[in-house]
Design an enzyme around this catalytic site. Structure first.
Site: not given
Ligand code: GCO
Length: 440
Positions: A77, A121, A166, A287, A289, A349
């Site tokens: 990706r 992006h 995002e 995505n 985190y 992600e």
């Molecule tokens: C996001 C972006 C990425 C970041 C990654 C780490 O999800 O914020 O897609 O560009 O670099 O998530 O924070």
């Protein structure tokens, strides 16, 4: 440590983005983006770091593709930089920009890897921002023209498509609180930027389909929003934040509607755009985190909520709490909320940053990242066992890169990058991910 088992046709990948890895910001006819402007503005980027070189992927992509081939991933990706294709965000495409991505995408295909392309992006051409950026509906139309150029050129080779990365982060961090480019602090007056990005998404899906593109989806940032305490007030605040951070994007794309509590903040006539936004999708990219935080009622004007940090979990060096079960919870929530309106999921992600260094033995030992990835894949497998249709997982990121306003300190890569020499060093997590991907 036993890894969970995934279906034989499960799609393993890695993710990157143009501005974070390419460098060569003044080469190949590329025009300035809002992130060039932002990084050149005093005080916006940690240590004043710049992305004009980054990981120099623009020149070193053959080496990076070889690393992906060594991993054995099925897909890569990447994002295409709009300002390389249309330096002013409109008009005839820049042949050098198209030529660069022809070479890059052809090399990815020749390595037996499926290109997965994000059209945007966050690197809006500065000229587009000068005319209003995402605050202006016209930007959605500019974006559709750009998407048509890209679809016409690459639909024969690109296997997965993501119009925008995002939109929530662009709206909140770029226009709401100003931590990211273009650095505006509009708070809830930033909500029209969400609608115009959603419209751009729908128009781009139509343009890509017209070009013969298939396998089109999203890469939306999502996480569960928890009440700080189980009180009616905190739950109401969590619902409001869930609407602002999650449903403002997923609902129009999947249901063709917006959460009621946001209607007053959307542009007049937004409802007319909903059929365009709700284009059928082949996958829904998530995505994930970390949880965004816990909600309390806010001070009222202007914000009806307050988001506090999640506490009690181990943290990454990027100050992110490590909460794998939140990924499972998020996916089950989506499964329940969107049901047959939810296409198959791709995790577009997931990853973490630590202060990785090359050790005396020449390796980069990152056990915390292996633990992070393993625990999130266990949570992902649990969601699948509970009925969520997940088709793939893209690790963020292939290599260390420019982490926006935090610069280069947060290292997310499976591959370490020495920013002095640009030397790539696969980390222990690279070798772990390789075995996982190859089911060795
Ligand atoms: C996001 C972006 C990425 C970041 C990654 C780490 O999800 O914020 O897609 O560009 O670099 O998530 O924070």
């Amino acid at each position: 440590m036993q890894n969970p088992i995934f279906p034989p046709d499960f799609l393993w990948g890695v993710s990157t983005s143009a501005f974070q890895i390419e460098g060569a910001t003044s080469e190949g006819g590329r025009g300035p983006s809002i992130w060039d402007t932002f990084t050149a503005t005093e005080g916006k980027i940690a240590r004043g770091e710049q992305a004009n070189v980054a990981a120099d992927h623009y020149h070193r992509y053959p080496e990076d593709i070889a690393l992906m081939a060594e991993l054995g991933v099925g897909a890569y990706r990447m994002s295409i930089a709009w300002p390389r294709i249309q330096p002013d965000g409109k008009g005839a495409p820049n042949p050098e920009g198209l030529g660069f991505y022809d070479k890059l995408i052809d090399a990815v295909c020749e390595a037996g890897i499926a290109p997965a392309v994000t059209l945007y992006h966050w690197d809006t051409p500065q000229a587009v921002e000068d005319e209003g950026g995402w605050l202006s509906r016209a930007t959605a139309e500019r974006f559709a023209e750009y998407a048509q150029i890209i679809g016409d050129r690459f639909a024969d080779r690109v296997k997965l498509w993501i119009p925008l990365n995002e939109p929530m982060v662009m709206s909140i961090f770029g226009y709401g609180i100003g931590e990211y480019a273009p650095g505006k602090v509009l708070l809830l007056d930033a909500i029209p930027t969400a609608h115009h990005q959603n419209l751009a998404h729908g128009l781009a899906v139509q343009a890509l389909r017209a070009a013969g593109a298939t396998n089109i989806g999203t890469a939306n940032n999502h996480s569960p929003i928890w009440p700080a305490d189980d009180t009616p007030e905190d739950n109401a605040a969590a619902e409001w934040l869930d609407a602002l951070l999650n449903r403002l994007y997923a609902d129009p794309m999947l249901l063709g509607s917006y959460p009621e509590q946001l209607h007053a903040h959307l542009p007049a006539g937004f409802a007319d755009d909903l059929p365009t936004i709700a284009q059928p999708l082949d996958f829904y990219g998530v995505n994930y985190y970390e949880p965004q935080g816990v909600a309390k009622p806010g001070p009222g004007n202007p914000l009806p909520f307050e988001l506090r940090d999640v506490e009690g979990y181990p943290m990454t060096t990027n100050d992110s709490p490590i909460v794998p079960h939140a990924l499972r919870e998020l996916l089950l929530d989506f499964h329940r909320r969107y049901r047959d309106q939810l296409p198959p999921i791709q995790i577009t992600e997931n990853g973490c940053s630590f202060a990785d260094e090359v050790a005396e033995d020449g390796g980069v030992h990152d056990p915390e990242r292996i633990d992070f990835l393993h625990s999130h894949l266990v949570a992902l497998r649990e969601a699948m066992d509970a009925g969520v249709d997940v088709r793939g997982y893209f690790c963020w990121s292939l290599m260390d890169n420019f982490e926006w306003s935090k610069g280069y300190a947060p290292r997310f890569g499976l591959v370490h990058v020495d920013y002095e020499t640009l030397r790539r060093t696969p980390k222990d997590s690279f070798h772990w991910y390789r075995k996982l991907v190859r089911n060795e």
